[in-house]
Enzyme design. Sequence first.
Site, PDB file in Angstrom:
ATOM      1  N   GLY A  38     -32.332  16.203  -1.189  1.00  0.00           N
ATOM      2  CA  GLY A  38     -31.013  17.208  -1.157  1.00  0.00           C
ATOM      3  C   GLY A  38     -31.548  18.483  -1.665  1.00  0.00           C
ATOM      4  N   ILE A  40     -31.485  21.818  -3.311  1.00  0.00           N
ATOM      5  CA  ILE A  40     -31.276  22.720  -4.772  1.00  0.00           C
ATOM      6  C   ILE A  40     -29.378  22.647  -4.527  1.00  0.00           C
ATOM      7  CG2 ILE A  40     -30.162  24.864  -5.414  1.00  0.00           C
ATOM      8  CD1 ILE A  40     -33.001  24.323  -6.648  1.00  0.00           C
ATOM      9  N   LYS A  50     -19.637  21.691  -7.987  1.00  0.00           N
ATOM     10  CA  LYS A  50     -18.603  21.434  -8.472  1.00  0.00           C
ATOM     11  C   LYS A  50     -17.892  20.400  -8.571  1.00  0.00           C
ATOM     12  CE  LYS A  50     -18.949  24.996  -4.443  1.00  0.00           C
ATOM     13  NZ  LYS A  50     -19.849  25.274  -5.653  1.00  0.00           N
ATOM     14  N   ILE A 186     -22.117  32.521  -7.573  1.00  0.00           N
ATOM     15  CA  ILE A 186     -22.581  31.241  -8.255  1.00  0.00           C
ATOM     16  C   ILE A 186     -22.109  32.012 -10.201  1.00  0.00           C
ATOM     17  CG2 ILE A 186     -25.069  30.195  -9.706  1.00  0.00           C
ATOM     18  CD1 ILE A 186     -26.221  31.102  -6.768  1.00  0.00           C
ATOM     19  N   VAL A 273     -31.144  34.869  -5.950  1.00  0.00           N
ATOM     20  CA  VAL A 273     -32.892  33.831  -5.836  1.00  0.00           C
ATOM     21  C   VAL A 273     -33.530  34.638  -5.291  1.00  0.00           C
ATOM     22  CG1 VAL A 273     -30.385  32.099  -5.399  1.00  0.00           C
ATOM     23  CG2 VAL A 273     -31.461  33.097  -3.192  1.00  0.00           C
ATOM     24  N   ASP A 312     -32.663  29.125   2.797  1.00  0.00           N
ATOM     25  CA  ASP A 312     -33.192  30.302   2.477  1.00  0.00           C
ATOM     26  C   ASP A 312     -34.062  31.154   2.394  1.00  0.00           C
ATOM     27  OD1 ASP A 312     -30.543  29.281   1.078  1.00  0.00           O
ATOM     28  OD2 ASP A 312     -31.598  29.183  -0.743  1.00  0.00           O
ATOM     29  N   HIS A 445       4.783  21.360   6.816  1.00  0.00           N
ATOM     30  CA  HIS A 445       5.510  21.934   6.412  1.00  0.00           C
ATOM     31  C   HIS A 445       5.262  20.902   5.152  1.00  0.00           C
ATOM     32  CE1 HIS A 445       8.356  24.452   4.195  1.00  0.00           C
ATOM     33  NE2 HIS A 445       9.426  23.862   4.387  1.00  0.00           N
TER      34      HIS A 445
HETATM   35  C1  LIG Z   1     -25.482  27.144  -8.395  1.00  0.00           C
HETATM   36  C2  LIG Z   1     -25.728  26.940  -7.333  1.00  0.00           C
HETATM   37  C3  LIG Z   1     -24.394  26.920  -6.343  1.00  0.00           C
HETATM   38  C4  LIG Z   1     -24.360  26.632  -5.009  1.00  0.00           C
HETATM   39  N1  LIG Z   1     -23.447  27.009  -4.391  1.00  0.00           N
HETATM   40  C5  LIG Z   1     -23.036  26.711  -2.989  1.00  0.00           C
HETATM   41  C6  LIG Z   1     -22.252  26.249  -2.403  1.00  0.00           C
HETATM   42  O1  LIG Z   1     -21.227  25.627  -3.164  1.00  0.00           O
HETATM   43  N2  LIG Z   1     -22.133  26.002  -0.997  1.00  0.00           N
HETATM   44  C7  LIG Z   1     -23.106  27.254  -0.524  1.00  0.00           C
HETATM   45  O2  LIG Z   1     -23.379  26.947   0.974  1.00  0.00           O
HETATM   46  N3  LIG Z   1     -24.470  27.226  -0.817  1.00  0.00           N
HETATM   47  C8  LIG Z   1     -24.486  27.109  -2.098  1.00  0.00           C
HETATM   48  N4  LIG Z   1     -25.580  27.147  -3.639  1.00  0.00           N
HETATM   49  C9  LIG Z   1     -26.706  27.645  -2.403  1.00  0.00           C
HETATM   50  C10 LIG Z   1     -27.214  26.349  -1.673  1.00  0.00           C
HETATM   51  O3  LIG Z   1     -27.336  25.342  -2.547  1.00  0.00           O
HETATM   52  C11 LIG Z   1     -28.501  27.414  -0.800  1.00  0.00           C
HETATM   53  O4  LIG Z   1     -28.516  28.192   0.211  1.00  0.00           O
HETATM   54  C12 LIG Z   1     -29.841  26.111  -0.053  1.00  0.00           C
HETATM   55  O5  LIG Z   1     -29.569  24.776  -1.412  1.00  0.00           O
HETATM   56  C13 LIG Z   1     -30.451  26.940   0.515  1.00  0.00           C
HETATM   57  O6  LIG Z   1     -30.964  25.279   1.509  1.00  0.00           O
HETATM   58  P1  LIG Z   1     -32.772  25.627   1.810  1.00  0.00           P
HETATM   59  O7  LIG Z   1     -32.458  23.820   2.415  1.00  0.00           O
HETATM   60  O8  LIG Z   1     -32.969  26.629   2.084  1.00  0.00           O
HETATM   61  O9  LIG Z   1     -33.551  24.921   0.376  1.00  0.00           O
HETATM   62  P2  LIG Z   1     -33.020  24.219  -1.083  1.00  0.00           P
HETATM   63  O10 LIG Z   1     -32.005  23.656  -1.386  1.00  0.00           O
HETATM   64  O11 LIG Z   1     -33.185  25.444  -1.659  1.00  0.00           O
HETATM   65  O12 LIG Z   1     -33.999  23.096  -0.876  1.00  0.00           O
HETATM   66  C14 LIG Z   1     -35.966  23.470  -0.372  1.00  0.00           C
HETATM   67  C15 LIG Z   1     -36.524  22.101  -1.265  1.00  0.00           C
HETATM   68  O13 LIG Z   1     -37.581  22.343  -0.899  1.00  0.00           O
HETATM   69  C16 LIG Z   1     -38.416  22.063  -1.803  1.00  0.00           C
HETATM   70  N5  LIG Z   1     -39.178  22.789  -1.771  1.00  0.00           N
HETATM   71  C17 LIG Z   1     -40.149  23.797  -2.039  1.00  0.00           C
HETATM   72  N6  LIG Z   1     -41.454  23.860  -2.594  1.00  0.00           N
HETATM   73  C18 LIG Z   1     -42.127  22.355  -1.771  1.00  0.00           C
HETATM   74  C19 LIG Z   1     -43.678  22.859  -1.616  1.00  0.00           C
HETATM   75  N7  LIG Z   1     -44.779  23.206  -1.994  1.00  0.00           N
HETATM   76  N8  LIG Z   1     -43.244  21.928  -1.427  1.00  0.00           N
HETATM   77  C20 LIG Z   1     -42.582  20.285  -1.031  1.00  0.00           C
HETATM   78  N9  LIG Z   1     -41.835  20.765  -1.770  1.00  0.00           N
HETATM   79  C21 LIG Z   1     -41.416  22.117  -1.704  1.00  0.00           C
HETATM   80  C22 LIG Z   1     -37.637  22.099  -3.147  1.00  0.00           C
HETATM   81  O14 LIG Z   1     -38.042  21.267  -3.986  1.00  0.00           O
HETATM   82  C23 LIG Z   1     -36.177  22.183  -2.479  1.00  0.00           C
HETATM   83  O15 LIG Z   1     -35.930  20.819  -2.959  1.00  0.00           O
HETATM   84  C24 LIG Z   1     -25.189  26.876  -4.231  1.00  0.00           C
HETATM   85  C25 LIG Z   1     -26.836  27.545  -4.846  1.00  0.00           C
HETATM   86  C26 LIG Z   1     -27.029  27.795  -6.246  1.00  0.00           C
HETATM   87  C27 LIG Z   1     -28.096  27.702  -7.282  1.00  0.00           C
END
Ligand SMILES: Cc1cc2nc3c(=O)[nH]c(=O)nc-3n(C[C@H](O)[C@H](O)[C@H](O)COP(=O)(O)OP(=O)(O)OC[C@H]3O[C@@H](n4cnc5c(N)ncnc54)[C@H](O)[C@@H]3O)c2cc1C
Length: 466
Positions: A38, A40, A50, A186, A273, A312, A445
């Site tokens: 899942g 971040i 949330k 954030i 970030v 990200d 409404h």
């Molecule tokens: C406090 C907070 C609140 C947020 N609220 C929102 C919101 O309300 N709405 C919204 O749209 N976005 C929100 N975000 C942003 C959102 O969480 C990110 O944009 C999103 O999670 C990005 O998804 P991703 O799949 O790119 O990466 P991530 O969710 O960061 O997942 C990447 C995964 O890769 C894994 N990983 C990294 N390197 C390796 C490796 N070498 N080998 C194996 N695994 C690895 C990590 O452990 C992680 O689990 C929020 C962020 C934060 C910090």
Amino acid sequence: MERFDVIVIGAGPGGYVAAIRSAQLGMKCAVIERESLGGICLNWGCIPTKALLKSAESYLTAIHGTEYGFSAENVGADIQAIVSRSRGVASTMSKGIEYLFKKNGVTVIKGEARLRNDGGHAVVDVALAEGGSAEYGAEHIIVATGARAASLPFAPIDGKKILGYRHALVPETLPSSMAVIGSGAIGSELAFFYASLGVDVTIIEFLDRILPLEDDEASAQLSRSFRKRGIKVMVSSAVKSVDTSGDGVVLKIDTKKGETELRADVVLSAVGVVPNTDNIGLDSLGIECVKGRIPVDGHYETSFKGVYAIGDVIATPALAHVASAEAINCVENIAGLAPAPVDYGIIPSCTYTCPQVASVGLNERTAKAKEIAYKVGKFPFTASGKATASGEREGFVKILADPETDRVLGASMVGENVTEMLSVISLAMKMNATCKDIMSVIFPHPTMSEAIMEAASAVHGEAVHI
Ligand SMILES: Cc1cc2nc3c(=O)[nH]c(=O)nc-3n(C[C@H](O)[C@H](O)[C@H](O)COP(=O)(O)OP(=O)(O)OC[C@H]3O[C@@H](n4cnc5c(N)ncnc54)[C@H](O)[C@@H]3O)c2cc1C
């Protein structure tokens, strides 16, 4: 070496969606994750925040109970119970991903992945969580390793006095005061959470408004609402140093009126970030990051054939729904389905404070910067029956439209539940709808969403309800 059609590194909303979609399209897929399924979003971002915010809102409703006609005596907030609920929610959602992987036949490999160039082919070495290592190959490898908290060079996150978002999500006790550096979604959400529970919160923002990417009026409205709730807001203010040597922290801040000092128990660093692109072997494939992010083409393919990047780690908005949209697009391209490109002009942006802030498409500032002509219609929630009945009269809906075609160019909203209303505008934009089209829809409404119809009518000077 075990081989797959697709290997996804990272199981966040980019990675897990890519893995599931690959499996749905008949590809043999593995996902490698070093932490919790899942990413971040489900574990440390969107979802647990949330849950915390729901507790904060419920607490505020309870302590203001007399306004709604019920007594509000002996209401107390138990931070450990609040955090425990939030962690439970995150864990439920993470288990949901595990279930989806099983259901779709996705192989989960627990460990830390690193790319390697094996005679012109990319392979993945994994330091397995259970110990030892393994090597995997795939025709297509999708990097979705996400991002982590950034920190100011003079204020490294230590988890004690200078907190990152992960620490701020699991406090054991509440500080009496907190300085929040940065007022993006954030910083603003966590500032609201802590302030709701009685912490003396000061937000310090370098730019001249909070939520700087939002419409100016939305920023101003949230500032007013925050100040009304006792949150101090400092804008055009640059933190120059953070001294942690004494009891609490002392921040030196440059403001328009000169340098000032702020004392607090703790600092929350919410300055953005940094992508997780170091130590994943990109160099061995000759992939060069730009400002830490992986350059990709229109199909999310990197400069190394068969290696893709989404979410990200690339230079698109760092949002969960963007990561997921890119995941689907990337995988459908791999499967040869030729999907329409992700429409970056219609990316919703939401902040779940009270009141909430939501926007999509252009706002007045971005329209002016791009020299795009627009007409504007605005409807305040003070004029909404539902908002008044709910005791949630702060905010407005503002729609921008093309003066020639009347097509919707974007919208900014502040108010209760506006994050749930925003997709009406996204859909209108996707369907090239005009304000007249929106005006011809019958909205139920009384609802907050009627404000959308009224704002569209206001574009034509025809708002009728007050
Ligand atoms: C406090 C907070 C609140 C947020 N609220 C929102 C919101 O309300 N709405 C919204 O749209 N976005 C929100 N975000 C942003 C959102 O969480 C990110 O944009 C999103 O999670 C990005 O998804 P991703 O799949 O790119 O990466 P991530 O969710 O960061 O997942 C990447 C995964 O890769 C894994 N990983 C990294 N390197 C390796 C490796 N070498 N080998 C194996 N695994 C690895 C990590 O452990 C992680 O689990 C929020 C962020 C934060 C910090």
